[in-house]
Design a protein around this motif. Structure first.
Motif, PDB file in Angstrom:
ATOM      1  N   PHE A 118     -27.546 -42.099 -19.254  1.00  0.00           N
ATOM      2  CA  PHE A 118     -27.383 -41.473 -20.564  1.00  0.00           C
ATOM      3  C   PHE A 118     -26.035 -41.845 -21.166  1.00  0.00           C
ATOM      4  CE2 PHE A 118     -29.882 -38.164 -18.110  1.00  0.00           C
ATOM      5  CZ  PHE A 118     -31.111 -38.547 -18.629  1.00  0.00           C
ATOM      6  N   THR A 119     -25.994 -41.804 -22.491  1.00  0.00           N
ATOM      7  CA  THR A 119     -24.767 -42.180 -23.187  1.00  0.00           C
ATOM      8  C   THR A 119     -24.153 -41.035 -23.988  1.00  0.00           C
ATOM      9  OG1 THR A 119     -26.075 -42.997 -25.060  1.00  0.00           O
ATOM     10  CG2 THR A 119     -25.446 -44.608 -23.369  1.00  0.00           C
ATOM     11  N   SER A 120     -24.857 -39.926 -24.138  1.00  0.00           N
ATOM     12  CA  SER A 120     -24.318 -38.796 -24.896  1.00  0.00           C
ATOM     13  C   SER A 120     -24.998 -37.508 -24.458  1.00  0.00           C
ATOM     14  CB  SER A 120     -24.540 -38.999 -26.402  1.00  0.00           C
ATOM     15  OG  SER A 120     -25.920 -38.887 -26.726  1.00  0.00           O
ATOM     16  N   ASP A 121     -24.356 -36.383 -24.775  1.00  0.00           N
ATOM     17  CA  ASP A 121     -24.947 -35.082 -24.462  1.00  0.00           C
ATOM     18  C   ASP A 121     -26.263 -34.903 -25.204  1.00  0.00           C
ATOM     19  OD1 ASP A 121     -22.879 -33.255 -22.888  1.00  0.00           O
ATOM     20  OD2 ASP A 121     -21.727 -34.448 -24.309  1.00  0.00           O
ATOM     21  N   GLU A 122     -26.278 -35.303 -26.476  1.00  0.00           N
ATOM     22  CA  GLU A 122     -27.491 -35.139 -27.287  1.00  0.00           C
ATOM     23  C   GLU A 122     -28.656 -35.914 -26.696  1.00  0.00           C
ATOM     24  OE1 GLU A 122     -23.904 -34.238 -29.477  1.00  0.00           O
ATOM     25  OE2 GLU A 122     -24.522 -36.085 -28.447  1.00  0.00           O
ATOM     26  N   GLN A 123     -28.392 -37.127 -26.282  1.00  0.00           N
ATOM     27  CA  GLN A 123     -29.435 -37.952 -25.688  1.00  0.00           C
ATOM     28  C   GLN A 123     -29.936 -37.351 -24.376  1.00  0.00           C
ATOM     29  OE1 GLN A 123     -28.515 -41.543 -23.323  1.00  0.00           O
ATOM     30  NE2 GLN A 123     -29.407 -42.702 -25.020  1.00  0.00           N
ATOM     31  N   ALA A 124     -28.999 -36.923 -23.521  1.00  0.00           N
ATOM     32  CA  ALA A 124     -29.377 -36.352 -22.226  1.00  0.00           C
ATOM     33  C   ALA A 124     -30.213 -35.092 -22.407  1.00  0.00           C
ATOM     34  CB  ALA A 124     -28.131 -36.046 -21.406  1.00  0.00           C
ATOM     35  N   ASP A 342     -33.497 -41.818 -28.744  1.00  0.00           N
ATOM     36  CA  ASP A 342     -32.592 -42.609 -29.593  1.00  0.00           C
ATOM     37  C   ASP A 342     -33.219 -42.869 -30.955  1.00  0.00           C
ATOM     38  OD1 ASP A 342     -30.688 -42.662 -27.639  1.00  0.00           O
ATOM     39  OD2 ASP A 342     -31.098 -44.709 -26.970  1.00  0.00           O
ATOM     40  N   ALA A 343     -34.510 -43.211 -30.939  1.00  0.00           N
ATOM     41  CA  ALA A 343     -35.215 -43.497 -32.204  1.00  0.00           C
ATOM     42  C   ALA A 343     -35.272 -42.245 -33.066  1.00  0.00           C
ATOM     43  CB  ALA A 343     -36.614 -44.008 -31.902  1.00  0.00           C
ATOM     44  N   ARG A 344     -35.506 -41.104 -32.437  1.00  0.00           N
ATOM     45  CA  ARG A 344     -35.582 -39.838 -33.166  1.00  0.00           C
ATOM     46  C   ARG A 344     -34.214 -39.489 -33.772  1.00  0.00           C
ATOM     47  NH1 ARG A 344     -37.531 -35.359 -29.317  1.00  0.00           N
ATOM     48  NH2 ARG A 344     -38.755 -37.156 -28.637  1.00  0.00           N
ATOM     49  N   GLN A 345     -33.161 -39.759 -32.995  1.00  0.00           N
ATOM     50  CA  GLN A 345     -31.825 -39.441 -33.494  1.00  0.00           C
ATOM     51  C   GLN A 345     -31.450 -40.347 -34.668  1.00  0.00           C
ATOM     52  OE1 GLN A 345     -28.839 -39.552 -30.440  1.00  0.00           O
ATOM     53  NE2 GLN A 345     -27.318 -38.501 -31.679  1.00  0.00           N
ATOM     54  N   ARG A 346     -31.818 -41.623 -34.564  1.00  0.00           N
ATOM     55  CA  ARG A 346     -31.524 -42.544 -35.672  1.00  0.00           C
ATOM     56  C   ARG A 346     -32.251 -42.125 -36.938  1.00  0.00           C
ATOM     57  NH1 ARG A 346     -31.967 -46.507 -31.551  1.00  0.00           N
ATOM     58  NH2 ARG A 346     -34.152 -46.886 -32.119  1.00  0.00           N
TER      59      ARG A 346
END
Length: 350
Positions: A118-124, A342-346
């Protein structure tokens, strides 16, 4: 007074009020159900803060039908195997285990401890609340382990390498260092692949092990380091963020099946309150904990993108190691979940 202390004092005041209400209520009616929740951590930990939120919600929403009793610092059971056994027997209702602890009785869960996943809290948090949660829950139930996964929360931020005498800047700096790990095979394998010597030591023994030189470093989150006063011995941290400290919350399946569906729904919603409270405390206190570490004479090193990539490259064989043990299915699920999140966050940031 730190923000964490203010938060904890507010929580203690709330617990006092809730307990008084509980005493008054008990004079007229007794709870139909009791949920005993045990943690290894102290009352200073985010797991405890989360349980307070859980207790408040469940007792209020059930209108006194459910009573939640919280046991801290290993008071109810002293080890993960013992606590899990108590869940399986229906003696205990709730207990959390880290990914490493979970790996000892459900090995595929170690996929969540693969380095630099993972690269960020949001992603995790997005990934951990997705298909992987459902798959672990279903597989554990299918294996008749007699425990149910309620949810996954943060239990201390990110694991980083911390050492007593030698600053770490590159994977080569770890070569030959005695690094404390949990008994989890995946944690030991990572340390090996980075050239260090993994040394499994219990959390209760780590302070002494660092003081006496049995180990020269560890891989922990900063809040756990400060909470256990390990900054008295650990003097260097590199923020490589090799894994996200997730904790899996388990509920006794025999007890779960005995609960009415409306109480089950309240427990599930209560966990969401628990998860939010724990995650919020970790997020707000992480930077403060780094300041405490530095005030104690420690050095926090923030690697460049290239330096962090060197650690990723040095541990790239971890995925092949995992596949050799458990196949592609679990890794494929997590990596596809990362891509979806990631796609959802973008999309939401547009």
């Amino acid at each position: 007074m730190t923000r964490k202390r203010i938060v904890l004092l507010s929580i203690y005041a709330l617990v006092f009020v809730v307990s008084i209400i509980g005493v008054l209520r008990s004079t007229s009616t007794k709870a139909e159900f009791t949920i005993k929740a045990a943690i290894q951590a102290s009352t200073q930990d985010e797991d405890y803060v989360g349980l307070i939120a859980f207790k408040e919600y469940v007792e209020a929403e059930s209108k006194g039908r459910v009573q939640v009793d919280i046991y801290t610092s290993g008071q109810f059971c002293g080890s993960v195997p013992e606590c899990i056994s108590n869940l399986q027997q229906g003696v205990l209702e709730m207990f959390p285990s880290t990914v490493g602890g979970t790996g000892n009785f459900f090995a595929p869960a170690q996929v969540l401890d693969l380095p630099y996943l993972f690269t960020s809290d949001e992603q995790a948090l997005c990934v951990l609340d997705g298909p992987i949660l459902d798959k672990i829950r279903q597989e554990v139930l299918q294996r008749s382990l007699n425990i149910r996964l309620i949810g996954i929360a943060n239990t201390g931020g990110w694991r980083n390498f911390a050492t007593t005498d030698k600053p770490i800047r590159t994977p080569a700096d770890l070569k030959g260092q005695k690094i404390r790990t949990t008994p989890a095979e995946i944690q030991q394998e990572l340390v090996k692949q980075l050239g260090a010597n993994p040394t499994p030591i219990s959390w209760a023994e780590l302070y002494t092990a660092l003081a006496t030189g049995v180990v020269e470093g560890s891989k922990n989150g900063i809040q756990d380091i400060i909470g256990a006063k390990l900054q008295e011995h650990l003097k260097y941290i590199i923020l490589d963020g090799h894994s996200y400290m997730a904790t899996l919350w388990w509920f006794s399946e025999p007890v779960w099946q005995s609960l009415p569906t409306d109480i089950q729904a309240i427990v599930e919603e209560g966990f969401k309150k628990q998860q939010a409270a724990a995650n919020n405390l970790v997020a707000t206190e992480e930077e403060n904990s780094y300041r405490i570490f530095e005030q104690a004479g420690g050095t926090v090193y923030r690697p460049t993108v290239a330096e962090k990539q060197a650690f990723k490259d040095a541990s790239s064989n971890m995925r092949a190691w995992f596949i050799s043990k458990f196949g592609n299915e679990w890794l494929d699920l997590v990596e596809s979940s990362v891509a979806d999140c990631d796609a959802r966050q973008r999309k939401t940031s547009l």
